[in-house]
Design a protein around this motif. Sequence first.
Motif, PDB file in Angstrom:
ATOM      1  N   LYS A  13       0.801  -1.062  -0.308  1.00 14.70           N
ATOM      2  CA  LYS A  13      -0.275   0.057  -0.282  1.00 14.70           C
ATOM      3  C   LYS A  13       0.775   1.024   0.275  1.00 14.70           C
ATOM      4  O   LYS A  13       1.999   1.280   0.460  1.00 14.70           O
ATOM      5  N   ILE A  14       0.427   2.184  -1.189  1.00 14.64           N
ATOM      6  CA  ILE A  14       1.533   3.402  -1.125  1.00 14.64           C
ATOM      7  C   ILE A  14       0.498   4.502  -0.909  1.00 14.64           C
ATOM      8  O   ILE A  14      -0.364   5.203  -1.167  1.00 14.64           O
ATOM      9  N   THR A  15       1.219   5.518   0.654  1.00  8.79           N
ATOM     10  CA  THR A  15       0.697   6.656   0.865  1.00  8.79           C
ATOM     11  C   THR A  15       1.342   7.577   1.032  1.00  8.79           C
ATOM     12  O   THR A  15       2.927   8.076   1.343  1.00  8.79           O
ATOM     13  N   LYS A  16       1.054   8.351  -0.848  1.00 10.13           N
ATOM     14  CA  LYS A  16       2.392   9.193  -1.241  1.00 10.13           C
ATOM     15  C   LYS A  16       2.459  10.697   0.379  1.00 10.13           C
ATOM     16  O   LYS A  16       1.813  10.762   0.755  1.00 10.13           O
ATOM     17  N   THR A  17       3.372  11.204   0.024  1.00  7.16           N
ATOM     18  CA  THR A  17       3.431  11.971   1.145  1.00  7.16           C
ATOM     19  C   THR A  17       2.860  13.628   0.486  1.00  7.16           C
ATOM     20  O   THR A  17       3.280  13.920  -0.807  1.00  7.16           O
ATOM     21  N   SER A  18       1.866  14.163   1.373  1.00  3.76           N
ATOM     22  CA  SER A  18       2.125  15.889   0.901  1.00  3.76           C
ATOM     23  C   SER A  18       2.824  16.850   1.357  1.00  3.76           C
ATOM     24  O   SER A  18       2.877  17.871   0.647  1.00  3.76           O
ATOM     25  N   HIS A  41       9.963   9.037   1.283  1.00  3.17           N
ATOM     26  CA  HIS A  41       9.389   7.848   1.949  1.00  3.17           C
ATOM     27  C   HIS A  41      10.159   6.708   2.758  1.00  3.17           C
ATOM     28  O   HIS A  41      11.470   6.794   2.500  1.00  3.17           O
ATOM     29  N   ASP A  92       0.549  -6.282   6.123  1.00  4.44           N
ATOM     30  CA  ASP A  92       0.681  -4.601   6.295  1.00  4.44           C
ATOM     31  C   ASP A  92       1.853  -3.863   5.471  1.00  4.44           C
ATOM     32  O   ASP A  92       2.640  -3.366   6.328  1.00  4.44           O
ATOM     33  N   ARG A 103       3.876  -1.621   3.512  1.00  6.02           N
ATOM     34  CA  ARG A 103       3.123  -0.504   2.915  1.00  6.02           C
ATOM     35  C   ARG A 103       5.101   0.435   3.483  1.00  6.02           C
ATOM     36  O   ARG A 103       5.751   0.586   3.039  1.00  6.02           O
ATOM     37  N   ILE A 151       5.584   4.335   3.919  1.00  6.93           N
ATOM     38  CA  ILE A 151       4.444   5.820   3.576  1.00  6.93           C
ATOM     39  C   ILE A 151       5.208   7.207   3.669  1.00  6.93           C
ATOM     40  O   ILE A 151       6.711   6.635   3.878  1.00  6.93           O
ATOM     41  N   PRO A 152       5.390   8.505   4.561  1.00  4.77           N
ATOM     42  CA  PRO A 152       6.025   9.204   4.802  1.00  4.77           C
ATOM     43  C   PRO A 152       7.228   9.054   5.250  1.00  4.77           C
ATOM     44  O   PRO A 152       6.932   8.149   6.367  1.00  4.77           O
TER      45      PRO A 152
END
Length: 354
Positions: free
Chosen positions: A4-9, A29, A43, A45, A47-48
Amino acid sequence: MEIKITKTSAPKEKPDSSVLGFGKYFTDHMFMMDYSKDKGWHDARIIPFGNISLHPASTVLHYGSEIFEGLKAYRRADGKVQLFRPLENIRRMNNSAERLCLPQIDEKDGMQILETFVSLEQDWTPSAEGTSLYIRPFMYGNDESLGVHAVHNAAFVIIASPVGSYYKEGINPVKIMIEDEDVRAVRGGTGYAKCGGNYAASNRAGERAEQKGYSQVLWLDGVERRYIEEVGAMNVMFKIGSEIVTPKLTGSILPGITRKSCIEVLKAEGYTVNERLLSVDELGAALESGTLEEAWGCGTAAVVSPIGELCYKDVKYTINGGKIGKVTQHLYDTLTRIQWGKIEDTYGWTYPIK
Ligand SMILES: *Cc1c(COP(=O)(O)O)cnc(C)c1O
């Protein structure tokens, strides 16, 4: 496996390649996944990049259950990014995990994780001469209890750091002190595992050497303190007459991927390379008689690092007039040109990232 990829804002500004140094800046990341005895690895992933929170009783903080790896992504002349023998790192990490009773990672999953993570962060690979993106996978035991036992919970993380050229002003031979008091590892211990604990135990000798003006120590075996093992974070090789000698992997030496690559290049080119025991007496005699022509360390960080001076029991020996030798230079040129994609990789060692 699913990652699962959550990119930094809030992407960071990339540092100028002139200020990089080693391990000071980190990409946007990190990869993380958890292990538990009943769920296995789960899990996965990206993440940032950020702090990790740990229970104060976490195994790693008390009993040192930690292993790591180190490899680099290189920017080729055509702009693409490539890794060097990444599967070797995954295999070695699993060997380290086995030794410390940490969970292993399926090789295919390991490669998928590396590739996905490096692909996402590849813009952080600098392009100036000699620079690269250093990738640091690591794993730690994370049971929330003070009981001593094999690990039931663990975490696997990968961070990455753009790093500068190891040799800013050309290749400089290093001064090395042979350590005859502290030992790094013994057979049956964790010498062949890439674990943080080996480094913690090395620091005292390293500090003492530094105070005397030496950059690293050369370790002797832990039982007889007689056989050459390796240098700090590098394996070591010597050219004695026409023979190239490197200590054989007896269990207390880290099996370096650069070491393995040097041996393969030298053998392919017809050099006589022997992995064998090399006593400090034999080395001393070769230094005295002048048959010790070249000495160098080898590891991912420096690739090949010529040794210009060795000190043993306060006696100093200069090697090859304190200058880099022919074989050392040749190995450096061959490996770096393959890594940075400047010559054809006839060994099949490079691994391009999409
Ligand atoms: C990582 C390491 C090396 C070098 O291994 P490479 O795979 O060539 O980078 C040598 N010795 C020790 C103790 C190490 O931790």
